[in-house]
Design a protein around this motif. Sequence first.
Motif, PDB file in Angstrom:
ATOM      1  N   ILE A  12      -4.176  -3.453  -6.747  1.00 38.19           N
ATOM      2  CA  ILE A  12      -3.043  -2.894  -6.938  1.00 38.19           C
ATOM      3  C   ILE A  12      -1.425  -3.420  -6.659  1.00 38.19           C
ATOM      4  O   ILE A  12      -0.683  -3.155  -7.352  1.00 38.19           O
ATOM      5  N   TYR A  16       1.307  -4.279  -9.097  1.00 42.69           N
ATOM      6  CA  TYR A  16       2.840  -4.113  -8.715  1.00 42.69           C
ATOM      7  C   TYR A  16       3.762  -5.049  -8.879  1.00 42.69           C
ATOM      8  O   TYR A  16       4.803  -5.002  -9.397  1.00 42.69           O
ATOM      9  N   GLU A  56      -6.417  -0.832   0.960  1.00 40.51           N
ATOM     10  CA  GLU A  56      -5.893   0.099  -0.102  1.00 40.51           C
ATOM     11  C   GLU A  56      -4.853   1.052   0.161  1.00 40.51           C
ATOM     12  O   GLU A  56      -3.965   1.333  -0.450  1.00 40.51           O
ATOM     13  N   GLU A  57      -5.118   1.736   1.488  1.00 40.97           N
ATOM     14  CA  GLU A  57      -4.213   2.659   1.792  1.00 40.97           C
ATOM     15  C   GLU A  57      -2.775   2.052   2.341  1.00 40.97           C
ATOM     16  O   GLU A  57      -1.766   2.496   2.050  1.00 40.97           O
ATOM     17  N   ARG A  60      -0.902   1.042  -0.894  1.00 49.19           N
ATOM     18  CA  ARG A  60      -0.116   2.173  -1.269  1.00 49.19           C
ATOM     19  C   ARG A  60       1.215   2.528  -0.646  1.00 49.19           C
ATOM     20  O   ARG A  60       2.217   2.798  -1.052  1.00 49.19           O
ATOM     21  N   GLU A  61       0.945   2.454   0.674  1.00 49.73           N
ATOM     22  CA  GLU A  61       2.345   2.613   1.514  1.00 49.73           C
ATOM     23  C   GLU A  61       3.076   1.607   1.362  1.00 49.73           C
ATOM     24  O   GLU A  61       4.512   2.210   1.095  1.00 49.73           O
ATOM     25  N   GLU A  64       5.204   2.141  -1.818  1.00 47.32           N
ATOM     26  CA  GLU A  64       5.796   3.444  -1.603  1.00 47.32           C
ATOM     27  C   GLU A  64       7.229   3.043  -0.944  1.00 47.32           C
ATOM     28  O   GLU A  64       8.305   3.518  -1.460  1.00 47.32           O
TER      29      GLU A  64
END
Length: 346
Positions: A12, A16, A56-57, A60-61, A64
């Motif tokens: 991801i 991105y 993964e977590e 995403r952080e 963001e």
Amino acid sequence: MKNPTYENLPQILADYIDSLIKGVGGNRQVRLEVAEEIGHHFVDAMGESAGDEDKEELARELMENFGDIKMLGKLIKRGKKRCRPLWQKVLLQSLYTLCGLIVFIILYGVWFLMGRPTLSIDYLARLNEMTRPAAAAGENAWPDYEKAIELYVAPDEIDKGRGFTEEGELPDKRRLNQIVARTAGREDYVLYGELGSEEQTAITEWIDRNEEAWAHYAEASRKAYCYREYTMGDEEGHPMLLEVLLPHLSEIRDMARLGVWRSEKQTHEGKDQEAVETCLTLIRAGLHWHCNKGILIEQLVGQAIIRLGLEQMLVMVAKDELSSEEMARVQQELAAIFKDGFPHMT
């Protein structure tokens, strides 16, 4: 975009980064450099994450916190432009300017070709206003010149009495136009006394038949100015000043040649004073057509007439036809005529 840095990043984050560098633009090398810089940043931020779920977590952080892709793309693109070398900035700016100029010229050309001219200035009226003198109307020489032109007898009329026709030539004679159109410095330049008797007779007849015309020409030369209103044949169909009618110039020039031969004949007959006065008439007439004229061809004709008068005077001086007293008088006359200096083209 494949990059070795992506091997240590979750998919991801790789996606991105790919989306981010698409907004950066530029060439491939620039995008690779940006991708590598951001990739290293994310690798350092990921650290030694334990499992895939933690990665993964954290990914995403990071995404963001990193910010909006579109805004970041614009900011990075702007920063890369500022970091370009000076020569590259100058080259690109020059290319942009050139392209803009080409587009402008094309658009202007299209507008120009599709447009229709709107004449807001009457240049013919402006020309007449510029050349109209403030002196009294009685001092205008044009009516006398016009009368002289009306009375003028051309050499062709004399040739008819010599046996010439419009179609053919005579083996033992030259047309009068060929005789009188002599030019100083050329082989055909001959004096009146060097002509044969038949040609002298033809020139004498030409001069005699133009006595009345020459009288008006001489009277005109003594006037203060010469003003003739410019006109066009058809103002609607010929709005350009190139179409101004000048039908009189041919006769004015021919009458100047008449004056030259008149002076030449007078010199041959020993009438030096009359010959000088004829030359002065030519010079004064030439000034009329040279000065304060709005059309170049008129100025050229006027200058040519002045030259003819001066050349004929030089012929008389070279032959010692004038005494010292007469030459002093001629000098005074010329000084009065050229009181404002010798005319130049304007």
